[in-house]
Design a protein around this motif. Structure first.
Motif, PDB file in Angstrom:
ATOM      1  N   UNK A 153       0.852  -1.172   0.000  1.00  0.00           N
ATOM      2  CA  UNK A 153       0.000   0.000   0.000  1.00  0.00           C
ATOM      3  C   UNK A 153       0.895   1.231   0.000  1.00  0.00           C
ATOM      4  N   UNK A 154       0.860   2.007  -1.080  1.00  0.00           N
ATOM      5  CA  UNK A 154       1.591   3.278  -1.129  1.00  0.00           C
ATOM      6  C   UNK A 154       0.590   4.354  -0.731  1.00  0.00           C
ATOM      7  N   UNK A 155       0.679   4.769   0.522  1.00  0.00           N
ATOM      8  CA  UNK A 155      -0.372   5.585   1.120  1.00  0.00           C
ATOM      9  C   UNK A 155       0.092   7.020   1.319  1.00  0.00           C
ATOM     10  N   UNK A 156      -0.758   7.949   0.944  1.00  0.00           N
ATOM     11  CA  UNK A 156      -0.426   9.351   1.126  1.00  0.00           C
ATOM     12  C   UNK A 156      -1.596  10.225   0.726  1.00  0.00           C
ATOM     13  N   UNK A 157      -1.590  11.427   1.227  1.00  0.00           N
ATOM     14  CA  UNK A 157      -2.625  12.378   0.853  1.00  0.00           C
ATOM     15  C   UNK A 157      -2.457  12.773  -0.609  1.00  0.00           C
ATOM     16  N   UNK A 158      -3.483  13.434  -1.136  1.00  0.00           N
ATOM     17  CA  UNK A 158      -3.357  13.969  -2.493  1.00  0.00           C
ATOM     18  C   UNK A 158      -2.190  14.946  -2.532  1.00  0.00           C
ATOM     19  N   UNK A 159      -1.320  14.790  -3.521  1.00  0.00           N
ATOM     20  CA  UNK A 159      -0.170  15.681  -3.645  1.00  0.00           C
ATOM     21  C   UNK A 159       1.032  15.283  -2.810  1.00  0.00           C
TER      22      UNK A 159
END
Length: 287
Positions: A33-39
């Motif tokens: 899972x490559x997880x992060x907020x938009x941007x």
């Protein structure tokens, strides 16, 4: 080293630093899972790995060989991205046909079978598809290429709950039958937590977490019970957040699960989304 190795990758767009000295390994046969907020830098990272963008500095290798301008290495990777590069007037069936021309292991029978499950009309032209069905077309294609590394960049954009669940189930089924490396890049943390094995969290162009899911979930717990009892129990704990429902309270706590817990309280596993929110908020506050 086998797998994809990213070393000291940096990329800027003008004054905006999209990636800052990113180093990470994606090993064979694992669901990430490559997880992060938009941007946060997720798409930039995947675009550099797949040679769609060039980094300002750093290097990406596959099985020890530099990926940049390396057709053999790149043929082992497929990326489902936000943009579809096939002509707008091309029919769904022909998208599969032309993908098979570039990826010889493409499974046409499987593509037709899961397209039917998604109720994707093979005769429709690409520009007549809704946002959801445009995502489904890209999903079916990515699921059928049969290469060792498949990147799913925000794969469930525009999909309803039933079709999102169907994608996650199909991914698990395919991985179980013939393991490969899947990297699911998303900001929908809660949904993918039941699918992924390894978590990579990225925030403002930096990797802030790179661990197996179970390891991350062991770093906290939730505790539920009568509000007054929960308040007493968490008074000296590191509390991320809490939810209230009537007289019941659920607190999300960092740290190891305590041994002595009152009988009127229930302890369960940490919520990955709560952990993610806490970590990204901490990074923001620390700046």
């Amino acid at each position: 080293m086998s797998g994809i190795e990213v070393r000291n990758l940096s990329k800027s767009y003008g004054s905006t630093q999209a990636l800052n000295q990113v180093s990470i390994n994606f090993v064979e046969n694992r669901i990430y899972g490559l997880l992060g907020r938009n941007g946060a830098g997720k798409t930039t990272l995947l675009n550099i790995i797949t040679n769609r963008l060039f980094a300002d500095s750093g290097e990406v290798t596959l099985d020890g060989k530099v990926i940049q301008e390396n057709d053999i290495a790149l043929s082992k990777i497929y990326m489902m991205s936000e943009k579809c590069l096939f002509p707008e007037k091309m029919r769904v069936r022909d998208v599969f046909k032309w993908t098979a021309a570039f990826y010889p292991q493409f499974d046409m029978e499987y593509a037709f079978a899961i397209a039917s499950k998604f109720e994707l009309d093979l005769k429709k032209k690409r520009d007549s598809l809704s946002t959801g069905y445009g995502s489904i077309l890209k999903l079916v294609t990515a699921m059928s290429v049969n290469v060792p590394y498949v990147f799913f960049d925000e794969p469930v954009l525009g999909l309803d709950a039933n079709y999102r669940d169907l994608f996650y189930r199909l991914l698990i089924e395919k991985y179980s039958e013939k393991p490969f490396t899947a990297i699911v890049s998303t900001h929908l943390i809660d949904e993918v937590s039941s699918v992924i094995e390894h978590v990579v969290m990225i925030d403002k162009g930096r990797i802030i977490k790179d661990e197996p899911l179970e390891s991350i979930l062991s770093q906290g717990y939730t505790i539920t019970g009568p509000a007054s009892a929960v308040d007493l129990f968490i008074s000296d704990k590191d509390v991320m957040s809490y939810d209230m429902l009537g007289g019941l309270k659920t607190a999300y706590v960092s740290g190891k699960v305590p041994q002595d817990v009152p009988q009127n309280l229930e302890i369960t596993k940490m919520d990955l989304q709560k952990m993610f929110i806490k970590m990204t908020n901490e990074k923001e506050v620390s700046k």
